[in-house]
Design a protein around this motif. Structure first.
Motif, PDB file in Angstrom:
ATOM      1  N   ILE A  82     -12.719  27.899 -15.126  1.00 43.25           N
ATOM      2  CA  ILE A  82     -11.265  28.065 -15.214  1.00 43.25           C
ATOM      3  C   ILE A  82     -10.996  29.369 -15.954  1.00 43.25           C
ATOM      4  O   ILE A  82     -11.217  29.459 -17.163  1.00 43.25           O
ATOM      5  CB  ILE A  82     -10.585  26.866 -15.898  1.00 43.25           C
ATOM      6  N   ASN A  83     -10.526  30.374 -15.238  1.00 44.84           N
ATOM      7  CA  ASN A  83     -10.308  31.676 -15.877  1.00 44.84           C
ATOM      8  C   ASN A  83      -8.993  31.689 -16.647  1.00 44.84           C
ATOM      9  O   ASN A  83      -8.150  30.798 -16.514  1.00 44.84           O
ATOM     10  CB  ASN A  83     -10.354  32.806 -14.845  1.00 44.84           C
ATOM     11  N   TYR A 106     -14.547  21.115  -5.594  1.00 47.07           N
ATOM     12  CA  TYR A 106     -15.909  20.576  -5.681  1.00 47.07           C
ATOM     13  C   TYR A 106     -16.872  21.413  -4.837  1.00 47.07           C
ATOM     14  O   TYR A 106     -16.453  22.172  -3.942  1.00 47.07           O
ATOM     15  CB  TYR A 106     -15.931  19.123  -5.197  1.00 47.07           C
ATOM     16  N   ASN A 107     -18.148  21.241  -5.121  1.00 51.44           N
ATOM     17  CA  ASN A 107     -19.165  21.968  -4.353  1.00 51.44           C
ATOM     18  C   ASN A 107     -19.338  21.390  -2.947  1.00 51.44           C
ATOM     19  O   ASN A 107     -19.821  22.073  -2.039  1.00 51.44           O
ATOM     20  CB  ASN A 107     -20.504  21.970  -5.092  1.00 51.44           C
ATOM     21  N   VAL A 116     -16.789  22.912  -9.322  1.00 50.28           N
ATOM     22  CA  VAL A 116     -17.182  24.323  -9.349  1.00 50.28           C
ATOM     23  C   VAL A 116     -16.017  25.244  -9.667  1.00 50.28           C
ATOM     24  O   VAL A 116     -16.202  26.449  -9.828  1.00 50.28           O
ATOM     25  CB  VAL A 116     -17.826  24.740  -8.007  1.00 50.28           C
ATOM     26  N   GLY A 117     -14.818  24.692  -9.750  1.00 50.31           N
ATOM     27  CA  GLY A 117     -13.663  25.526 -10.070  1.00 50.31           C
ATOM     28  C   GLY A 117     -12.429  24.701 -10.377  1.00 50.31           C
ATOM     29  O   GLY A 117     -12.238  23.608  -9.835  1.00 50.31           O
ATOM     30  N   ILE A 118     -11.605  25.213 -11.298  1.00 53.35           N
ATOM     31  CA  ILE A 118     -10.312  24.596 -11.621  1.00 53.35           C
ATOM     32  C   ILE A 118      -9.265  25.702 -11.526  1.00 53.35           C
ATOM     33  O   ILE A 118      -9.315  26.677 -12.274  1.00 53.35           O
ATOM     34  CB  ILE A 118     -10.314  23.982 -13.036  1.00 53.35           C
ATOM     35  N   LYS A 119      -8.324  25.549 -10.599  1.00 55.78           N
ATOM     36  CA  LYS A 119      -7.321  26.568 -10.347  1.00 55.78           C
ATOM     37  C   LYS A 119      -5.918  26.018 -10.601  1.00 55.78           C
ATOM     38  O   LYS A 119      -5.679  24.810 -10.533  1.00 55.78           O
ATOM     39  CB  LYS A 119      -7.408  27.069  -8.907  1.00 55.78           C
ATOM     40  N   HIS A 120      -5.020  26.937 -10.865  1.00 55.83           N
ATOM     41  CA  HIS A 120      -3.612  26.561 -10.995  1.00 55.83           C
ATOM     42  C   HIS A 120      -3.017  26.312  -9.615  1.00 55.83           C
ATOM     43  O   HIS A 120      -3.346  27.002  -8.649  1.00 55.83           O
ATOM     44  CB  HIS A 120      -2.835  27.682 -11.693  1.00 55.83           C
ATOM     45  N   PHE A 121      -2.155  25.291  -9.523  1.00 58.05           N
ATOM     46  CA  PHE A 121      -1.436  25.019  -8.279  1.00 58.05           C
ATOM     47  C   PHE A 121       0.039  24.879  -8.642  1.00 58.05           C
ATOM     48  O   PHE A 121       0.388  24.085  -9.515  1.00 58.05           O
ATOM     49  CB  PHE A 121      -1.942  23.734  -7.612  1.00 58.05           C
TER      50      PHE A 121
END
Length: 412
Positions: A82-83, A106-107, A116-121
């Motif tokens: 999570i950037n 998820y992968n 594998v990633g957490i992004k803003h929605f």
């Protein structure tokens, strides 16, 4: 005399609207309440400053792992999941809109998945599906602009966290508030009428400044009533020359003669500048109260006639109180959500936010203060010793004087 009184409608919180012919739940009667909140953020100066400043304080200097440096390998790996840009967006929307959405990637689909990633929605593009029999929202529907949605538009369905085996899920940050199952009102909901008041005051004063005619004026033509087309041409020409770029405050009246001319009674506001100043200050104060701001100076709003330096102690105390009662609660909520997501990858280390202060009270400043205090103590000690020495000298001098007087008496 016949007259009517118009009652101004009180502000009402929007409700979740379930319709039989829709699988999703609307937010408010027009399904556009998120846009209303965004407008209050953009148009109210105080509300904008409060939300932006509080969001910055929540993020601080970003997340870190307890016991590790922020440039360590483990922390860098965490920030790949999570950037900082996505985390800042999540925090801003959670504060501004009362809710936020994280896209969990998820992968692979199916069982034994890894995050594998957490992004803003963007939460304003989502509407919840109606709850199942267990009271769980299993999916959210996505549309880029719900106001312009047509019946023929196909909505994209996205499952919520832990309720599917798909490649992407949504984790919704939605604090519990009694009576609200689908949407959570913003924490500053009580201050929203004052956000609108601040907007109205600024718009009114701007119009007053831009309009060359201030107040309502009537221009009478008392030489007969021309045709409708001629009246429109004359009216447009008058308003073009006598009004500003916004608003039309000139009434053009056409009368058969001067005896039948239109009259207007002005309803003036006594002491208008003081009245608007009171309203502006009251709106600002109530908005800050709604955000639980302990001191306006935390947002860079100077309070009183003293300089910032003379209020440094007040800022420090207010900052510590604000951090413990407001900022820390937001941080804990977001960290709990991240830890719940990352548990799918195994054991999760203890996470924390590196907190920032409005004024950096550094260790060097503290050391300097300690040195000054120690020096003052030493000076006080020296002054006390000098005082003791002076007292002893005075006592010795008195004893010598008494002895000399006794000796002279014996000689006499």
């Amino acid at each position: 005399m016949n007259y009517t009184i118009t009652n101004l409608s009180a502000y009402e919180m929007p409700q979740a609207v379930e319709e039989k012919n829709k699988d999703y739940v609307c937010y408010g009667e027009d399904n556009n309440y998120f846009s209303f909140l965004i407008q209050q953020y953009l148009q109210s100066a105080t509300n904008n400053a409060a939300i932006k400043s509080i969001s910055d304080l929540i993020y601080g200097q970003g997340i870190c792992i307890d016991g590790l440096e922020k440039d360590s390998k483990e922390v860098k790996e965490l920030k790949k999941l999570i950037n900082h840009r996505d985390l800042k967006k999540i925090i801003l929307e959670r504060k501004m809109l009362g809710m936020a959405a994280m896209q969990v990637i998820y992968n692979r689909a199916g069982n034994n998945r890894k995050v594998v990633g957490i992004k803003h929605f963007p939460i304003h593009t989502l509407r919840p599906e109606k709850m199942n029999a267990d009271g769980v929202i299993e999916n959210y529907y996505y549309h880029p602009n719900w106001v312009d949605k047509s019946p023929s538009d196909t909505l994209k369905k996205i499952p919520t966290f832990g309720n599917s085996k798909e490649l992407i899920e949504l984790f919704i940050l939605k604090p519990y508030i009694s009576g609200y199952s689908y949407f959570s009102p913003v924490g500053y909901s009580g201050a929203l009428p004052y956000c609108e008041l601040e907007n109205e005051i600024s718009d009114y004063l701007l119009n007053e400044a831009k309009n060359s005619f201030s107040g309502t004026k009537v221009i009478n033509f008392n030489n007969g009533v021309p045709s409708a087309k001629e009246r429109q041409v004359i009216s447009n020409d008058v308003k073009k020359k006598l009004t500003g770029s916004r608003g039309q405050k000139v009434i053009v009246a056409f009368n058969e003669n001067s005896d039948s001319k239109a009259t207007v009674e002005d309803i003036s506001l006594n002491d208008a500048p003081s009245h608007y100043e009171y309203l502006a200050n009251e709106a600002m104060h109530k908005i800050l109260v709604g955000h639980r701001v302990t001191s306006p100076m935390l947002l860079g709003i100077k309070d009183g006639g003293n300089g910032l330096a003379s209020n440094s102690d007040e800022i420090m105390v207010a900052s510590q109180l604000f951090n413990s009662t407001v900022i820390a609660n937001f941080q804990d909520e977001i960290l709990d959500a991240l830890e719940e997501i990352l548990e799918l990858n195994g054991e999760v280390p203890e996470l924390y936010f590196i907190t920032s202060q409005p004024i950096e009270f550094t260790e060097e400043d503290q050391e300097e203060d300690d040195v000054v205090k120690e020096d003052k103590k030493e000076v006080d000690k020296v002054e006390d010793k000098d005082a003791d020495y002076n007292k002893e000298d005075q006592n010795l001098k008195s004893a010598i004087d008494l002895a000399m007087s006794a000796y002279l008496k014996t000689r006499d």
